[in-house]
Design a protein around this motif. Structure first.
Motif, PDB file in Angstrom:
ATOM      1  N   LEU A   3       0.822  -1.214   0.000  1.00  0.00           N
ATOM      2  CA  LEU A   3       0.000   0.000   0.000  1.00  0.00           C
ATOM      3  C   LEU A   3       0.851   1.258   0.000  1.00  0.00           C
ATOM      4  CD1 LEU A   3      -2.805   1.377   0.254  1.00  0.00           C
ATOM      5  CD2 LEU A   3      -2.560   1.126   2.731  1.00  0.00           C
ATOM      6  N   PHE A  58      -2.731  -0.892  -5.649  1.00  0.00           N
ATOM      7  CA  PHE A  58      -3.840  -0.694  -4.702  1.00  0.00           C
ATOM      8  C   PHE A  58      -4.875  -1.809  -4.841  1.00  0.00           C
ATOM      9  CE2 PHE A  58      -3.049   4.150  -4.823  1.00  0.00           C
ATOM     10  CZ  PHE A  58      -2.193   4.077  -3.739  1.00  0.00           C
ATOM     11  N   SER A  92      -3.517  -4.698  -3.084  1.00  0.00           N
ATOM     12  CA  SER A  92      -3.577  -4.437  -1.645  1.00  0.00           C
ATOM     13  C   SER A  92      -4.988  -4.687  -1.115  1.00  0.00           C
ATOM     14  CB  SER A  92      -3.142  -2.995  -1.369  1.00  0.00           C
ATOM     15  OG  SER A  92      -3.154  -2.724   0.001  1.00  0.00           O
ATOM     16  N   THR A 142      -7.067   1.227   2.370  1.00  0.00           N
ATOM     17  CA  THR A 142      -6.753   0.573   1.107  1.00  0.00           C
ATOM     18  C   THR A 142      -7.844   0.862   0.079  1.00  0.00           C
ATOM     19  OG1 THR A 142      -5.527  -1.184   2.205  1.00  0.00           O
ATOM     20  CG2 THR A 142      -6.322  -1.662   0.007  1.00  0.00           C
TER      21      THR A 142
END
Length: 196
Positions: A81, A101, A104, A114
């Motif tokens: 992240l 992302f 993540s 997130t």
């Protein structure tokens, strides 16, 4: 230096960001990186602090270092992240940030930030529907588990770090003084809002 020293330094440095005391953060992250230079998260933290105090060139270099360390094999979800996604985003590599992302969110679906990060990147790369969906997930998680106030979390982290640093032998005394000064200043400036 010991692993305990690095752990306490990292916590103090993260606290400085929560407290928006970025010049302290620069000092703490640099001390940390002198002993533990391979941490994408620490390079990311240093980049945030350098950017906040107006050192754009230094911040871009630190964002780049964090991203390269992450891409070089760091597999921790938090590094994904922060050291991966946000550094790519800050460097204008929006497609890469979006991809990181998304990964993540797959790995840590319960971490609200997130989803906010994915929403921001999805909007940036033109995936409006996915951005709205990610923002909805973020809002739902925040309602379920609201964040602590950042400054209050920072004071708590800094207090823990300062106490740990004081218990470690051979600690740089200027770091102890710095964390003590920052803790006093933060309690003076924020104790009212943290005691409600």
């Amino acid at each position: 230096m010991s692993a305990e020293y690095c752990r306490a330094l990292y916590e103090a440095a993260e606290a400085s960001i929560c407290l928006m005391e970025y010049s302290y953060g620069v000092t703490l992250y640099r001390e940390y990186l002198a002993y533990c230079p391979e941490s994408p998260g620490a390079w990311h933290g240093l980049a945030i602090c350098l950017e906040a105090i107006g050192n754009r060139e230094g911040s871009l270099g630190a964002y780049e270092r964090a991203l390269q360390l992450y891409l070089g094999g760091h597999d921790d979800p938090q590094d994904l992240l922060w050291g991966g996604g946000w550094c790519a985003f800050k460097l204008g590599r929006y497609e890469l940030a979006y991809k990181l992302f998304k990964e993540s969110a797959r790995r840590e679906p319960g971490y609200a930030y997130t989803w906010l990060s994915l929403a921001i990147a999805a909007f940036k790369v033109g995936n409006r529907n996915e951005g709205e969906e990610a923002m909805s997930k973020y809002r739902a998680l925040i309602r379920e588990r609201p964040y602590k106030r950042r400054v209050c979390e920072g004071i708590e982290m800094l207090s823990n770090a300062h106490n740990s640093l004081r218990e470690i032998n051979d600690v740089n005394s200027s770091i102890i003084r710095l964390t003590e000064e920052l803790l006093r200043k933060s309690i003076t400036n924020h104790s009212f809002e943290c005691n409600q």
